[in-house]
Write a protein that holds these residues in place. Structure first.
Motif, PDB file in Angstrom:
ATOM      1  N   UNK A 143       0.808  -1.211   0.000  1.00 49.89           N
ATOM      2  CA  UNK A 143       0.000   0.000   0.000  1.00 49.89           C
ATOM      3  C   UNK A 143       0.841   1.260   0.000  1.00 49.89           C
ATOM      4  N   UNK A 144       1.972   1.227   0.709  1.00 47.47           N
ATOM      5  CA  UNK A 144       2.836   2.400   0.783  1.00 47.47           C
ATOM      6  C   UNK A 144       3.490   2.701  -0.564  1.00 47.47           C
ATOM      7  N   UNK A 145       3.906   1.660  -1.298  1.00 51.24           N
ATOM      8  CA  UNK A 145       4.602   1.882  -2.568  1.00 51.24           C
ATOM      9  C   UNK A 145       3.640   2.121  -3.722  1.00 51.24           C
ATOM     10  N   UNK A 146       2.330   2.094  -3.449  1.00 51.57           N
ATOM     11  CA  UNK A 146       1.370   2.481  -4.475  1.00 51.57           C
ATOM     12  C   UNK A 146       0.690   1.367  -5.225  1.00 51.57           C
ATOM     13  N   UNK A 147       0.739   0.144  -4.737  1.00 49.04           N
ATOM     14  CA  UNK A 147       0.014  -0.950  -5.381  1.00 49.04           C
ATOM     15  C   UNK A 147      -1.480  -0.665  -5.264  1.00 49.04           C
ATOM     16  N   UNK A 148      -2.217  -0.973  -6.327  1.00 38.58           N
ATOM     17  CA  UNK A 148      -3.642  -0.680  -6.370  1.00 38.58           C
ATOM     18  C   UNK A 148      -4.379  -1.368  -5.219  1.00 38.58           C
ATOM     19  N   UNK A 149      -5.363  -0.668  -4.669  1.00 41.02           N
ATOM     20  CA  UNK A 149      -6.113  -1.218  -3.540  1.00 41.02           C
ATOM     21  C   UNK A 149      -6.799  -2.522  -3.898  1.00 41.02           C
ATOM     22  N   UNK A 150      -7.251  -2.639  -5.133  1.00 39.32           N
ATOM     23  CA  UNK A 150      -7.931  -3.861  -5.558  1.00 39.32           C
ATOM     24  C   UNK A 150      -7.040  -5.092  -5.437  1.00 39.32           C
ATOM     25  N   UNK A 151      -5.776  -4.945  -5.827  1.00 41.59           N
ATOM     26  CA  UNK A 151      -4.842  -6.069  -5.717  1.00 41.59           C
ATOM     27  C   UNK A 151      -4.574  -6.421  -4.257  1.00 41.59           C
ATOM     28  N   UNK A 152      -4.469  -5.398  -3.411  1.00 41.60           N
ATOM     29  CA  UNK A 152      -4.211  -5.647  -1.990  1.00 41.60           C
ATOM     30  C   UNK A 152      -5.389  -6.378  -1.358  1.00 41.60           C
ATOM     31  N   UNK A 153      -6.598  -5.925  -1.664  1.00 41.37           N
ATOM     32  CA  UNK A 153      -7.787  -6.581  -1.115  1.00 41.37           C
ATOM     33  C   UNK A 153      -7.891  -8.012  -1.625  1.00 41.37           C
ATOM     34  N   UNK A 154      -7.603  -8.217  -2.918  1.00 44.65           N
ATOM     35  CA  UNK A 154      -7.669  -9.565  -3.481  1.00 44.65           C
ATOM     36  C   UNK A 154      -6.664 -10.490  -2.805  1.00 44.65           C
ATOM     37  N   UNK A 155      -5.461  -9.988  -2.584  1.00 41.69           N
ATOM     38  CA  UNK A 155      -4.446 -10.809  -1.900  1.00 41.69           C
ATOM     39  C   UNK A 155      -4.860 -11.122  -0.472  1.00 41.69           C
ATOM     40  N   UNK A 156      -5.445 -10.131   0.213  1.00 41.03           N
ATOM     41  CA  UNK A 156      -5.865 -10.346   1.598  1.00 41.03           C
ATOM     42  C   UNK A 156      -6.982 -11.377   1.698  1.00 41.03           C
ATOM     43  N   UNK A 157      -7.811 -11.463   0.665  1.00 45.14           N
ATOM     44  CA  UNK A 157      -8.933 -12.408   0.689  1.00 45.14           C
ATOM     45  C   UNK A 157      -8.547 -13.802   0.201  1.00 45.14           C
ATOM     46  N   UNK A 158      -7.609 -13.887  -0.746  1.00 45.10           N
ATOM     47  CA  UNK A 158      -7.310 -15.176  -1.387  1.00 45.10           C
ATOM     48  C   UNK A 158      -6.114 -15.902  -0.784  1.00 45.10           C
ATOM     49  N   UNK A 159      -5.069 -15.155  -0.408  1.00 46.84           N
ATOM     50  CA  UNK A 159      -3.842 -15.816   0.047  1.00 46.84           C
ATOM     51  C   UNK A 159      -4.045 -16.624   1.332  1.00 46.84           C
TER      52      UNK A 159
END
Length: 364
Positions: free
Chosen positions: A299-315
């Motif tokens: 999140x700090x380096x600017x990765x899209x929020x959608x990818x972060x949420x997807x990783x948090x839900x799937x990983x």
């Protein structure tokens, strides 16, 4: 700058604390050139040495007596971490079940122990939060400094505390009818004061309570808890600070809370014991904390929020599924339903942990 220094201190502390729980078996040992150990005695227990370490007590034949030696120990603890971390992390990420099963089966010298890794990741996670995101109470403290937590809110908290005291006095059965009536009138006046001050605070802060936390004006009957709720409503920044500190201090409690739920998944499989489940849970928690760190940095380096949420839900479910299959030698269908159950259990444990932290913070 202060946050970065604190984060670095937390990381170093976490590594050294983890090292305290980590056995030294498996580390490469090097004889210092120019030292003849033949016939020497152990400086700790007096046993005749057969190598560079005492076979009776384990102390090294070469002891440091210099400030440089202290620096060497710190550097070794921080940067080497037994040299096992680079064998442990790839398996924890890609083959968590294999790592858990191999450790349970006795391969201890090759890998970082689950407790040492857990302690290190706890320190690292909170250090990351402090370094890149600031403390969770920063916004609340800033609000206090800019006046958004107004005098109205402070006076409201005082009125709530006074109301609690009046209601506690009224609960005594020995009071006369006149005294009870007087206390009722005083309580009604204080309730009116609390409501009026709350409205005034909302108007000053632009409505919606100015973004502050309001735990409500309800009464539980537990005097210490009611007193804590009133203080939390008056100073939410302090409440969040105490919650963060408690989470940092008592994070190890997630392990004993989780192990019984793991045991429920394998009640009819007697070949697996509580120790196996504890190793599973500890490695799994360490991975989840590492994932949290990665998501924060992303999140700090600017990765899209959608990818972060997807990783948090799937990983997390994918990792749990892989760890269950590898650790307990399960088929896909068996591992799948246990993964669903484990996710439910994990949410339950996390909720219980948060409730316990709240109760501790509000009653302390």
């Amino acid at each position: 700058m202060t946050g970065e220094i604190g984060a670095a201190a937390d990381i170093a502390t976490g590594t050294l604390v983890g090292r305290a729980f980590e056995p030294k078996a498996g580390e490469a040992r090097h004889v210092h050139p120019g030292h003849d150990l033949e016939g020497a005695l152990c400086l700790n227990c007096g046993t005749r040495l057969l190598g560079e370490h005492c076979h009776a007590c384990g102390q090294s034949a070469h002891v440091h007596r210099s400030l440089g030696g202290i620096g060497h120990e710190i550097a070794h603890g921080v940067f080497h971490f037994e040299g096992k971390i680079w064998r442990t992390l790839p398996l924890l990420i890609l083959h968590p079940g294999m790592l858990t099963r191999r450790y349970v089966n006795g391969e201890r010298a090759r890998f970082v122990s689950p407790l040492a890794l857990f302690l290190f990741t706890v320190f690292l996670m909170f250090a990351t939060i402090g370094a890149v995101g600031g403390e969770m109470t920063t916004d609340f403290i800033r609000n206090e400094r800019t006046g958004k937590i107004s005098d109205y809110a402070r006076e409201s908290a005082k009125a709530r505390i006074a109301l609690n005291q009046v209601e506690a006095q009224r609960a005594h059965a020995t009071l006369s009818a006149e005294s009870r009536a007087a206390l009722d009138r005083q309580a009604d006046a204080l309730r009116t004061t609390v409501r009026a001050l709350g409205v005034a605070a909302d108007m000053q802060n632009g409505g919606a309570n100015g973004g502050l936390v309001d735990l409500g004006d309800f009464k539980t009957g537990w005097e210490r808890l009611d007193h804590g709720i009133a203080k939390a409503n008056g100073n939410p920044g302090l409440m969040f600070y105490k919650l963060q500190t408690s989470a940092y201090k008592y994070s190890w409690g997630l392990i004993p809370l989780s192990v019984p739920f793991m045991a429920l998944l394998f009640l009819w499989r007697r070949q697996y014991h509580l120790y196996d489940h504890a190793i599973f849970v500890t490695y799994s928690l360490a991975f989840m904390m590492l994932l949290t760190i990665v998501l924060i940095v992303a999140g700090v380096i600017g990765v899209a929020d959608g990818w972060i949420v997807m990783a948090a839900l799937l990983v997390p479910p994918i990792h749990m599924f892989a760890q269950l299959r590898g650790t307990y030698a399960l088929r896909k269908r068996s591992a799948a339903w246990r993964t669903v159950a484990l996710l439910t259990f994990a949410f339950t444990v996390l909720l219980a942990f948060v409730i316990l932290l709240l109760l501790h913070g509000l009653t302390d």
